[in-house]
Design a protein around this motif. Sequence first.
Motif, PDB file in Angstrom:
ATOM      1  N   VAL A 238       0.882  -1.169   0.000  1.00  0.00           N
ATOM      2  CA  VAL A 238       0.000   0.000   0.000  1.00  0.00           C
ATOM      3  C   VAL A 238       0.916   1.213   0.000  1.00  0.00           C
ATOM      4  N   VAL A 239       0.891   1.982  -1.084  1.00  0.00           N
ATOM      5  CA  VAL A 239       1.889   3.032  -1.268  1.00  0.00           C
ATOM      6  C   VAL A 239       1.247   4.378  -1.606  1.00  0.00           C
ATOM      7  N   GLU A 240       2.082   5.417  -1.524  1.00  0.00           N
ATOM      8  CA  GLU A 240       1.773   6.780  -1.966  1.00  0.00           C
ATOM      9  C   GLU A 240       0.735   7.517  -1.123  1.00  0.00           C
ATOM     10  N   PHE A 241       0.390   6.973   0.049  1.00  0.00           N
ATOM     11  CA  PHE A 241      -0.375   7.785   0.996  1.00  0.00           C
ATOM     12  C   PHE A 241       0.562   8.853   1.553  1.00  0.00           C
ATOM     13  N   ASN A 242       0.141  10.102   1.464  1.00  0.00           N
ATOM     14  CA  ASN A 242       0.943  11.224   1.953  1.00  0.00           C
ATOM     15  C   ASN A 242       0.192  11.915   3.089  1.00  0.00           C
ATOM     16  N   PRO A 243       0.556  11.628   4.350  1.00  0.00           N
ATOM     17  CA  PRO A 243      -0.158  12.250   5.479  1.00  0.00           C
ATOM     18  C   PRO A 243      -0.130  13.772   5.462  1.00  0.00           C
ATOM     19  N   ASN A 244       0.897  14.356   4.833  1.00  0.00           N
ATOM     20  CA  ASN A 244       0.969  15.820   4.767  1.00  0.00           C
ATOM     21  C   ASN A 244      -0.161  16.419   3.943  1.00  0.00           C
ATOM     22  N   ARG A 245      -0.773  15.617   3.084  1.00  0.00           N
ATOM     23  CA  ARG A 245      -1.836  16.090   2.203  1.00  0.00           C
ATOM     24  C   ARG A 245      -3.222  15.615   2.643  1.00  0.00           C
ATOM     25  N   ASP A 246      -3.273  14.899   3.751  1.00  0.00           N
ATOM     26  CA  ASP A 246      -4.544  14.336   4.184  1.00  0.00           C
ATOM     27  C   ASP A 246      -5.453  15.420   4.748  1.00  0.00           C
ATOM     28  N   ILE A 247      -6.744  15.109   4.807  1.00  0.00           N
ATOM     29  CA  ILE A 247      -7.757  16.017   5.353  1.00  0.00           C
ATOM     30  C   ILE A 247      -8.488  15.287   6.471  1.00  0.00           C
ATOM     31  N   ASP A 248      -8.300  15.745   7.698  1.00  0.00           N
ATOM     32  CA  ASP A 248      -8.994  15.198   8.860  1.00  0.00           C
ATOM     33  C   ASP A 248      -8.769  13.689   9.020  1.00  0.00           C
ATOM     34  N   GLY A 249      -7.618  13.195   8.579  1.00  0.00           N
ATOM     35  CA  GLY A 249      -7.297  11.783   8.756  1.00  0.00           C
ATOM     36  C   GLY A 249      -8.097  10.823   7.901  1.00  0.00           C
ATOM     37  N   VAL A 250      -8.809  11.340   6.898  1.00  0.00           N
ATOM     38  CA  VAL A 250      -9.689  10.490   6.086  1.00  0.00           C
ATOM     39  C   VAL A 250      -8.884   9.416   5.357  1.00  0.00           C
ATOM     40  N   THR A 251      -7.791   9.809   4.726  1.00  0.00           N
ATOM     41  CA  THR A 251      -7.027   8.860   3.920  1.00  0.00           C
ATOM     42  C   THR A 251      -6.321   7.835   4.797  1.00  0.00           C
ATOM     43  N   ALA A 252      -5.900   8.243   5.986  1.00  0.00           N
ATOM     44  CA  ALA A 252      -5.298   7.290   6.919  1.00  0.00           C
ATOM     45  C   ALA A 252      -6.290   6.185   7.271  1.00  0.00           C
ATOM     46  N   GLN A 253      -7.563   6.575   7.456  1.00  0.00           N
ATOM     47  CA  GLN A 253      -8.595   5.590   7.753  1.00  0.00           C
ATOM     48  C   GLN A 253      -8.832   4.669   6.551  1.00  0.00           C
TER      49      GLN A 253
END
Length: 272
Positions: A238-253
């Motif tokens: 699972v690649v290319e998730f960028n926490p610096n660009r996330d909004i309210d932790g949505v992509t982390a979830q």
Amino acid sequence: MVRTYRAVSLLGIPFDDNSSFERGPALAPDAVKQVLTSGSLNKGTELGVNLADNPKWFFADNVQFAQDMHFNDAIEQAVAAQLDSGQLVLSLGGDHSVSYPILKAYAKHFPTLNILHIDAHSDLYDSFKGNRFANACPFARVMEDNLCQRLVQIGIRTLNQHQVEQAQKFEVEMVEMRHWPLEQPLTFDGPVYLSLDIDGIDPAFAPGVSHREPGGLTTREVINLIHQIDAPLVGADVVEFNPNRDIDGVTAQVAAKLTKELAGKIIESSLS
């Protein structure tokens, strides 16, 4: 020799030196692990696999990068160590360049590997900005080295002529988003490795990526693709998730949810 694998390890690869646009994916492994251990997600998967205290599932230490070692070697050796010890690997990147050394290790254990690649981009550049190991190039390297018998790409929605020619050269099976959904379910003959770039998902569902490309897959569609793999799933990244660009932790979830479903599918389909 037939190998037996008894568990799947979650291996963090905090590396983004080959990002072609914005840095940040090196932060993703710890961000996703934090969600997985926060208590906000139930430990059961949709396939009925309970990951809580499951002996077939564990967190491995993140890959360490020494200054005197090429990143490819560090990642390949870390993945090989897991495989040699009887653990299949589910890795958290990192930029997409990490997939090439992972697959170098995997090809030695699975010589008839099929790759399912979900992404907005084909990542088939021969070289990008003078870097043959950029995150835009891993599957050119994979195909040059004959690390798989088949590469299927889904979610592609930005191509130039060079990428089209590369896909033709390497006989890549590409499903562009303009041709989605599939007319027939995918079928595989032999083990499958899934490389999941989070930007394959529409940014409406996963905004935390460096390259937002509208018009992508829904989270539900990606989960369904994982569940519908009709052969043993023996590994994934699972690649290319960028926490610096996330909004309210949505992509982390989202990344944590997909990690859970991938782990469940690997356990259900490849571990006895």
